[in-house]
Design a protein around this motif. Structure first.
Motif, PDB file in Angstrom:
ATOM      1  N   VAL A 104      11.698  41.555 -17.972  1.00  0.00           N
ATOM      2  CA  VAL A 104      11.111  41.374 -19.299  1.00  0.00           C
ATOM      3  C   VAL A 104      10.450  39.999 -19.407  1.00  0.00           C
ATOM      4  O   VAL A 104       9.342  39.873 -19.944  1.00  0.00           O
ATOM      5  CB  VAL A 104      12.190  41.558 -20.389  1.00  0.00           C
ATOM      6  N   GLY A 105      11.092  38.965 -18.872  1.00  0.00           N
ATOM      7  CA  GLY A 105      10.502  37.633 -18.909  1.00  0.00           C
ATOM      8  C   GLY A 105       9.197  37.564 -18.143  1.00  0.00           C
ATOM      9  O   GLY A 105       8.213  36.978 -18.609  1.00  0.00           O
ATOM     10  N   ALA A 106       9.152  38.187 -16.974  1.00  0.00           N
ATOM     11  CA  ALA A 106       7.921  38.186 -16.186  1.00  0.00           C
ATOM     12  C   ALA A 106       6.828  38.999 -16.873  1.00  0.00           C
ATOM     13  O   ALA A 106       5.658  38.608 -16.876  1.00  0.00           O
ATOM     14  CB  ALA A 106       8.199  38.742 -14.794  1.00  0.00           C
ATOM     15  N   HIS A 107       7.205  40.110 -17.466  1.00  0.00           N
ATOM     16  CA  HIS A 107       6.221  40.959 -18.141  1.00  0.00           C
ATOM     17  C   HIS A 107       5.633  40.246 -19.359  1.00  0.00           C
ATOM     18  O   HIS A 107       4.418  40.291 -19.589  1.00  0.00           O
ATOM     19  CB  HIS A 107       6.871  42.286 -18.546  1.00  0.00           C
ATOM     20  N   LEU A 108       6.464  39.578 -20.122  1.00  0.00           N
ATOM     21  CA  LEU A 108       5.968  38.879 -21.308  1.00  0.00           C
ATOM     22  C   LEU A 108       5.108  37.681 -20.935  1.00  0.00           C
ATOM     23  O   LEU A 108       4.097  37.411 -21.580  1.00  0.00           O
ATOM     24  CB  LEU A 108       7.136  38.433 -22.186  1.00  0.00           C
ATOM     25  N   SER A 109       5.494  36.956 -19.900  1.00  0.00           N
ATOM     26  CA  SER A 109       4.693  35.796 -19.521  1.00  0.00           C
ATOM     27  C   SER A 109       3.355  36.244 -18.930  1.00  0.00           C
ATOM     28  O   SER A 109       2.336  35.602 -19.163  1.00  0.00           O
ATOM     29  CB  SER A 109       5.451  34.909 -18.533  1.00  0.00           C
ATOM     30  N   ALA A 110       3.320  37.346 -18.202  1.00  0.00           N
ATOM     31  CA  ALA A 110       2.058  37.845 -17.657  1.00  0.00           C
ATOM     32  C   ALA A 110       1.162  38.366 -18.772  1.00  0.00           C
ATOM     33  O   ALA A 110      -0.056  38.207 -18.723  1.00  0.00           O
ATOM     34  CB  ALA A 110       2.326  38.951 -16.640  1.00  0.00           C
ATOM     35  N   SER A 114      -2.699  36.650 -19.505  1.00  0.00           N
ATOM     36  CA  SER A 114      -3.913  37.426 -19.269  1.00  0.00           C
ATOM     37  C   SER A 114      -4.489  38.027 -20.548  1.00  0.00           C
ATOM     38  O   SER A 114      -5.466  38.750 -20.484  1.00  0.00           O
ATOM     39  CB  SER A 114      -3.617  38.553 -18.273  1.00  0.00           C
ATOM     40  N   ALA A 115      -3.895  37.770 -21.675  1.00  0.00           N
ATOM     41  CA  ALA A 115      -4.387  38.365 -22.922  1.00  0.00           C
ATOM     42  C   ALA A 115      -5.726  37.751 -23.304  1.00  0.00           C
ATOM     43  O   ALA A 115      -5.920  36.544 -23.221  1.00  0.00           O
ATOM     44  CB  ALA A 115      -3.373  38.156 -24.045  1.00  0.00           C
TER      45      ALA A 115
END
Length: 138
Positions: A104-110, A114-115
């Protein structure tokens, strides 16, 4: 032998000079002959300690006391699969929670890196007419 050594030997080995180390007995006898009253008082004090130590007897317990104490404790035995699975399940649950946290941490930071900016911000910037020269003058 001096008085300090004599007292140290009396404290360590007791009031009976026969129990002292053989190498010290002869020198102790010479000192005892020279200072009889003092040597008798030192050996008397050490003898009192010896008497007290020899008089001590540990308390006696009943025959069944050890068995009663052992009976109240946990019983060793086979715990079967549950005994193995319980700690293994705790470890697996901890590992799964850690993995989920990392995912979850990696997904949120990515997602935040990239947003792209919202369309309204893009429109507001594109509405401005900036004319830049290659030399950096406006």
């Amino acid at each position: 032998m001096n008085a300090e050594r004599f007292e140290a030997l009396a404290e360590a080995f007791g009031g009976d000079v026969a129990r002292w180390p053989a190498a010290e007995r002869e020198a102790a006898a010479v000192l005892m002959a020279a200072r009889t009253d003092w040597a008798q008082s030192v050996l008397g004090r050490a003898g009192e300690v010896d008497t007290a130590l020899y008089a001590y007897a540990p308390p006696q317990t009943s025959v069944g006391l050890a068995d009663r104490i052992a009976a109240t404790g946990p019983r060793p035995g086979r715990r079967g699969w549950m005994g193995f699975l319980w700690p293994a399940g705790l470890g697996a649950g901890l590992a799964a929670a850690c993995a989920a946290g990392i995912f979850v941490g990696a997904h949120l930071s990515a997602a935040t890196v990239s947003a792209e900016p919202p369309e309204s911000v893009t429109m507001a910037v594109s509405d401005q007419d900036y004319d830049f020269d290659l030399d950096g003058e406006v």
